[in-house]
Design a protein around this motif. Sequence first.
Motif, PDB file in Angstrom:
ATOM      1  N   LEU A 151    -119.763  71.693  30.222  1.00 24.36           N
ATOM      2  CA  LEU A 151    -120.134  70.675  29.238  1.00 24.36           C
ATOM      3  C   LEU A 151    -119.598  71.028  27.858  1.00 24.36           C
ATOM      4  O   LEU A 151    -119.038  70.195  27.152  1.00 24.36           O
ATOM      5  CB  LEU A 151    -121.659  70.562  29.192  1.00 24.36           C
ATOM      6  N   SER A 197    -115.891  70.460  27.331  1.00 25.19           N
ATOM      7  CA  SER A 197    -115.370  69.100  27.344  1.00 25.19           C
ATOM      8  C   SER A 197    -115.346  68.555  25.913  1.00 25.19           C
ATOM      9  O   SER A 197    -115.805  69.193  24.978  1.00 25.19           O
ATOM     10  CB  SER A 197    -116.263  68.207  28.204  1.00 25.19           C
ATOM     11  N   PHE A 215    -117.142  66.416  24.852  1.00 26.16           N
ATOM     12  CA  PHE A 215    -118.522  66.269  24.434  1.00 26.16           C
ATOM     13  C   PHE A 215    -118.993  67.506  23.674  1.00 26.16           C
ATOM     14  O   PHE A 215    -119.744  67.418  22.706  1.00 26.16           O
ATOM     15  CB  PHE A 215    -119.414  66.031  25.662  1.00 26.16           C
ATOM     16  N   PHE A 221    -129.415  62.952  24.316  1.00 23.10           N
ATOM     17  CA  PHE A 221    -128.866  63.402  25.593  1.00 23.10           C
ATOM     18  C   PHE A 221    -128.989  64.909  25.730  1.00 23.10           C
ATOM     19  O   PHE A 221    -129.481  65.422  26.738  1.00 23.10           O
ATOM     20  CB  PHE A 221    -127.395  62.983  25.699  1.00 23.10           C
ATOM     21  N   VAL A 261    -131.166  67.252  28.338  1.00 19.73           N
ATOM     22  CA  VAL A 261    -130.634  68.310  29.200  1.00 19.73           C
ATOM     23  C   VAL A 261    -131.450  69.581  29.031  1.00 19.73           C
ATOM     24  O   VAL A 261    -131.846  70.238  30.005  1.00 19.73           O
ATOM     25  CB  VAL A 261    -129.146  68.587  28.856  1.00 19.73           C
ATOM     26  N   GLY A 294    -118.930  56.718  24.112  1.00 17.24           N
ATOM     27  CA  GLY A 294    -120.147  56.942  24.888  1.00 17.24           C
ATOM     28  C   GLY A 294    -120.264  58.396  25.307  1.00 17.24           C
ATOM     29  O   GLY A 294    -119.300  59.152  25.299  1.00 17.24           O
ATOM     30  N   VAL A 295    -121.467  58.806  25.678  1.00 21.43           N
ATOM     31  CA  VAL A 295    -121.705  60.195  26.066  1.00 21.43           C
ATOM     32  C   VAL A 295    -120.907  60.545  27.318  1.00 21.43           C
ATOM     33  O   VAL A 295    -120.176  61.538  27.367  1.00 21.43           O
ATOM     34  CB  VAL A 295    -123.204  60.428  26.307  1.00 21.43           C
ATOM     35  N   TRP A 296    -121.034  59.723  28.360  1.00 23.60           N
ATOM     36  CA  TRP A 296    -120.343  60.042  29.616  1.00 23.60           C
ATOM     37  C   TRP A 296    -118.840  60.016  29.421  1.00 23.60           C
ATOM     38  O   TRP A 296    -118.121  60.868  29.962  1.00 23.60           O
ATOM     39  CB  TRP A 296    -120.751  59.075  30.719  1.00 23.60           C
ATOM     40  N   ALA A 297    -118.367  59.047  28.627  1.00 25.85           N
ATOM     41  CA  ALA A 297    -116.928  58.976  28.384  1.00 25.85           C
ATOM     42  C   ALA A 297    -116.449  60.257  27.731  1.00 25.85           C
ATOM     43  O   ALA A 297    -115.367  60.750  28.041  1.00 25.85           O
ATOM     44  CB  ALA A 297    -116.617  57.771  27.504  1.00 25.85           C
ATOM     45  N   SER A 298    -117.252  60.806  26.827  1.00 24.94           N
ATOM     46  CA  SER A 298    -116.846  62.044  26.160  1.00 24.94           C
ATOM     47  C   SER A 298    -116.813  63.211  27.113  1.00 24.94           C
ATOM     48  O   SER A 298    -115.974  64.086  27.008  1.00 24.94           O
ATOM     49  CB  SER A 298    -117.804  62.412  25.031  1.00 24.94           C
ATOM     50  N   ILE A 299    -117.756  63.233  28.038  1.00 25.18           N
ATOM     51  CA  ILE A 299    -117.832  64.394  28.922  1.00 25.18           C
ATOM     52  C   ILE A 299    -116.619  64.423  29.846  1.00 25.18           C
ATOM     53  O   ILE A 299    -116.059  65.471  30.124  1.00 25.18           O
ATOM     54  CB  ILE A 299    -119.126  64.361  29.755  1.00 25.18           C
ATOM     55  N   PHE A 300    -116.206  63.237  30.282  1.00 20.96           N
ATOM     56  CA  PHE A 300    -115.131  63.215  31.265  1.00 20.96           C
ATOM     57  C   PHE A 300    -113.775  62.893  30.663  1.00 20.96           C
ATOM     58  O   PHE A 300    -112.833  62.608  31.376  1.00 20.96           O
ATOM     59  CB  PHE A 300    -115.482  62.213  32.366  1.00 20.96           C
TER      60      PHE A 300
END
Lengths: 343, 277, 310
Positions: A207, A210, A212, A239, A243, B142-148
């Motif tokens: 995580l 990434s 993010f 978020f 987690v 978006g959060v998921w977009a950032s992660i992937f």
Amino acid sequence: MNISAKQGERFAHAGLALLLLGLLPLALGPYWLNLVGKYLAFSFVAVGIVLAWGYCGILSLGQGVFFGFGGYAMAMFLKLEASAPELPDFMVWSSVEQLPFWWEPYSSFGVTLASIFLVPIPVAFIFAYAIFRKRVSGVYFAIVTIALSMTLVVLNIGQQGETGGANGITDFSTLLGFDIINDAGKKAIYWVEVGLLLAATTLAALLLHSRFGKLLIAVRDREDRVRFSGFDTAMIKAFIFTVSAVLSSVGGAMFALQAGLVTPSLIGAVTSVELVIYAAVGGRLSVVGAVVGALLVGFTKSYLSEHYPETWLFFLGAMFIFVVWVLPNGLADLFRKILRVKA
Amino acid sequence: MDNALATTSFAVASQRPESIAASQPVNAKSTLMNGKILSIEALTVSFDGFKAVDGLDMSIDENELRVVIGPNGAGKTTLLDMICGKTKPTSGSIRFRGTELSKLSDYQIVRMGVGRKFQTPSIYEDLTVAENLEISIPQVHGVWASIFFRRTKEVRERIAYVAEEIMLKDHLRMKSGKLSHGQKQWLEIGMLLMQDSDLMLLDEPVAGMSPREREETAELLKRIANGKSLVVIEHDMDFVRSIAKKVTVLHQGRLLSEGSVEEVQNDPRVIEVYLGH
Amino acid sequence: MPTTSIKEAIVTFGILVMQLFNGLSLFTILLLMALGLAIVFGLMGVINMAHGEIMAMGAYTTYLTASFFERHLPGLMDVYLFVAILLAFCVTFAFGYLLERGFIRWFYHRPLDTLLATWGLSLILQQTYRSVFGAQEVSVPLTAWLSGAWEPTESIQLPLNRIFIVALTILVTLGVWLILHKTRWGLRARAVTQNRAMSSAVGIDTNRVDALIFALGSGLAGIAGSVFTMVGSTNPGTGQLYIVDSFIVVVFGGVASLLGTAASSFLIAQMQTTLEYLMSGSMAKVAILLLVITVLYFRPNGLFASKVRA
């Protein structure tokens, strides 16, 4: 030695796996391994704190709430199994006639597991998003989390008959028929715990690497700018807080298994703040550091409390001050400097 | 203060060559607002009784480069604060291509196409120039977009392109905290370019820059003005003259004068307030 | 029958008055606790989690003073309290001064770090008290002329020591307000907290002002702790009891405002006494905490914070 940061991190993860999977189980007897298991439970929380506080700047002094939740969930299941078909002993002592409705679901292992992983999600997310939307400052957030954990402790203790009150819940014997008190049982739990922990640390590392992860840092250092780049920072913060809440909950469940008891003190402010220090000592920017920190501080606590009980609080207090003053990024930072890891 | 200038520049804009971002199709909504990208009416904000902006009416056309000047305390920065959502107005309306902005939160306004550059360079000092630009990519909010998110070739090319425009091509891997003051300003402008904002709000883009850097910034702004609308706050009148077509003068939160640089400089009201320049 | 209902009315009136007085008394206690914190947190933005332990320091000082008087000056027992309060103030004031100079000032601009560091300090202080005074509770002997109650009418009994606390709080609050708003030093203090650079530029020794403000906050905590020995006993964990309450009062009222602190103490005290009448003590506490959190949600800067231009 001149290592790159990425290599350094890989070494650290590998070292940790070696330590937990190989070195410790071989070198330590069942009593000590059990202690390790207890402190590893705390390290779940510490990893969450590294993510939320170290990388995103969210200091929560109420992680005990989720830790306690996971712990009590597991404890309820274990207690029901141990007492079946009768009511748990503390309920009988408090003249409770019938199993409270909210205990019922915890007679199923599946439900218990699901609730440990899933219940914190909406609770943590809604709480955090609602608050972060309002741009409450970090300090206020910390104080609100202390207040909430206090509130929960008061509630818990007040409902002695239903929660075990100040004595908590204890006297477990088996998990799904599998003995958890004898040495073999405890060792099995250790393996499960380490497995989960290493999975958690790996996921956390992924995580953080990434895009993010960079966002988290950006939010920590310049939240305004991130918003003006079009990001809903409240969502990002909520978020990562969620987690960390789930991690704490899992840790609590493991703790219940390892320690054989849960008490309201796990929920309260004192534990919550101590958990932060575990992460801080190891290194608030290092996932592996957090685990090691939890182990180190935990062992010191056991040792001091046993041999020099008066000194434990001195030591803990000094540790708070030392970590914040001298080594803000913990022992991991010290290591990095010694090994001259390139930033 | 008529709109002849504005309509002329709009007509010219539609024949403009390829701009930095992909060329913009004319937004259907903008025709609703008569080619205006931003329309401000009776805008007022009061802080504990003090009116920083008081009943302001003004509008910006599509593809216009407008400069806003005024003495300190005139309300210029507060105006930008309200447009980009940092401060909520007490009353009045700000419409961006037909949408009322005062009801939206800051990040929503950014996603609609409004970008803001702050007075003091506001970049991520710990991240490299390339990373700063990368964070500004609009598709990854978006959060998921950032992660992937994966750094594809397209992304890399886009970053290289923008870096060249802002004269930081050779600094992509440098930690942005180490850039000079002027370069940090350019980086921030670059981040807005990556965001592909249709309306860019620049607050004192040349503050603290050397004369050479000011020239280069003027060129930069003129380049990026193709296909975008810009609102620039500045004090340096030479710089203003080199980039502005139309100037708005604010004073004590109200509109004092509007027109070309010359018209405004010869306006007796402006002279009285400014005393010089 | 008229006589019975008048009697009932008098009794009810008496109960009402006593309830109000309970609220008033709690109000002054909360205010006294929070005052020192409000000064330090409100003026300087420093979060001192050891504030409760400094109160305990005042309490233990009072205990020591009482023991000393008992042993060496038994004839003067009636006035030991005044000496004790003064001494508590001096001790905690000095401690605060040294603490600020040697410890706190390294953490300015890092509020979360200050929080953790001072929490560590509070642990150290707690253990010190435990090691020096023992883990059990200590209490001070009752001052003769403060025991008992004032009974203006048959149904109203107002404990004297609580009246004393009310009076003292009023005095202290007035004193603080006067110092901050009516003296040269107070002006300097407010200048420094509002605009440090300018203050320094006009020649104010900002370091000394910082230290003195913090010392003042600690001194007030000392007075509070000293005074509380009259209504409860002291043990090493006493500080922890007070700290969160104090913070909640300060944060609820609006950090930058003495008026806010006063109003907040008043509101919370009234809510608490009323709720305690209706439900158990712990539930009342829970209800108050939830209420405060909710209010803070809508007004994150507290009830009395003014809207400031960013």
